[in-house]
Write a protein that holds these residues in place. Structure first.
Motif, PDB file in Angstrom:
ATOM      1  N   ASP A  32       0.881  -1.178   0.000  1.00 46.36           N
ATOM      2  CA  ASP A  32       0.000   0.000   0.000  1.00 46.36           C
ATOM      3  C   ASP A  32       0.911   1.218   0.000  1.00 46.36           C
ATOM      4  OD1 ASP A  32      -1.993   1.861   0.221  1.00 46.36           O
ATOM      5  OD2 ASP A  32      -2.765   1.169   2.144  1.00 46.36           O
ATOM      6  N   ASN A 109      -7.169   1.081   3.074  1.00 43.98           N
ATOM      7  CA  ASN A 109      -6.929  -0.076   2.216  1.00 43.98           C
ATOM      8  C   ASN A 109      -5.931  -1.089   2.778  1.00 43.98           C
ATOM      9  OD1 ASN A 109      -8.483   1.058  -0.154  1.00 43.98           O
ATOM     10  ND2 ASN A 109      -6.935   2.638   0.063  1.00 43.98           N
ATOM     11  N   TRP A 152      -7.241   0.757  -4.288  1.00 38.89           N
ATOM     12  CA  TRP A 152      -8.046   1.835  -3.686  1.00 38.89           C
ATOM     13  C   TRP A 152      -9.503   1.385  -3.668  1.00 38.89           C
ATOM     14  CZ3 TRP A 152      -7.943   5.896  -0.669  1.00 38.89           C
ATOM     15  CH2 TRP A 152      -9.048   6.739  -0.628  1.00 38.89           C
ATOM     16  N   ASN A 157      -4.973   0.200  -8.797  1.00 37.78           N
ATOM     17  CA  ASN A 157      -4.254   1.472  -8.805  1.00 37.78           C
ATOM     18  C   ASN A 157      -2.842   1.312  -9.336  1.00 37.78           C
ATOM     19  OD1 ASN A 157      -2.540   0.709  -6.681  1.00 37.78           O
ATOM     20  ND2 ASN A 157      -3.630   1.891  -5.140  1.00 37.78           N
ATOM     21  N   HIS A 206      -4.779   8.295  -7.299  1.00 39.55           N
ATOM     22  CA  HIS A 206      -4.442   8.469  -5.887  1.00 39.55           C
ATOM     23  C   HIS A 206      -3.508   9.657  -5.691  1.00 39.55           C
ATOM     24  CE1 HIS A 206      -4.242   5.847  -1.997  1.00 39.55           C
ATOM     25  NE2 HIS A 206      -4.585   7.084  -1.753  1.00 39.55           N
TER      26      HIS A 206
END
Length: 242
Positions: A32, A109, A152, A157, A206
């Motif tokens: 992440d 997330n 996301w 992403n 993002h």
């Protein structure tokens, strides 16, 4: 697995796809990049005793209240979650602040995906900040590997997939890569040019989302390779540096 067989290397592009992969006995790498795994890596390398990943804000607050010398931290939709002391920025946790403390962390997330993984041999944390040392560690384990992208809100992403591609690029010679998601991630990495990750990611959803909160410096930090050479691993309910 016989001596002549290579372990497998796969990429899961979203938590929504996790059920399609066999994680039993594998090493699962939680990814992440913007920003949970970057924050965990930075905090542990800067001397945090451990990080406790929790799924909900209420659990984060309750655990923090019961645990001496702890910090509650996290975000929802990119902003500091109401009721928590600190946010999900790796820049918030220098050695002078975080050393010897326990960080109780919840994010939109990353911490969610971590709690979804079942039956893995181990769960480790991946970020650009620990890219090289993580790859060296994975090479030594001789186990199947699943690179799990937090994405996301279950949507693909770029930043997590880009990091997965960097790992595939480095490890492909030692693993069986029979996974189109891994191949696609590797192609994405090759298209990025391999160095200027932040320029490549400026046209991502993002990046635009977090830029609206003035977090450009955070994101540039998060895609800087090898600033924090530590491998965070889940042990029980805590993530510690190994």
């Amino acid at each position: 697995m016989t001596r002549t067989e290579k372990p497998s290397l796969e990429v899961c592009l979203s938590p929504a796809l996790l059920h399609l992969y066999d994680t039993k006995g594998a090493i699962v790498v939680i990814i992440d990049i913007f920003r949970a795994t970057s924050t965990i890596t930075a905090a542990l390398h800067n001397g945090a005793e451990s990080v406790i990943p929790v799924a909900s804000v209420s659990d984060c607050i309750a655990i923090g209240a019961s645990l001496p010398n702890s910090l509650t931290a996290g975000e929802r939709d990119g902003k500091v979650a109401e009721g928590l002391q600190h946010g999900n920025s790796p820049l918030e946790y220098p050695t002078s602040f975080v050393s010897g403390k326990t960080l109780v962390l919840t994010t939109t997330n990353g911490t969610r995906l971590l709690h979804m993984v079942q039956d893995a041999a181990e769960i480790v944390i991946g970020s650009f900040l620990n890219l090289s040392v993580l790859c060296e560690y994975l090479l030594k384990q001789d186990k199947n590997i699943l690179l799990g992208c937090a994405s996301w809100k279950d949507k693909f992403n770029l930043e997590d997939t880009l990091f997965a591609g960097a790992v595939v690029h480095r490890l492909q010679h030692a693993f069986e890569v029979n996974c189109d998601a891994a191949r696609g991630a590797r192609h994405l990495y090759n298209c990025s040019g391999g160095d200027h990750f932040i320029e490549f990611l400026k046209d991502s959803s993002h990046y635009r989302r977090l830029s609206a909160f003035g977090l450009e410096r955070d994101m540039e930090y998060c895609v800087t390779a090898d600033l924090h050479p530590v491998v965070p691993r889940l042990q029980g309910d805590r993530i510690v540096a190994i």
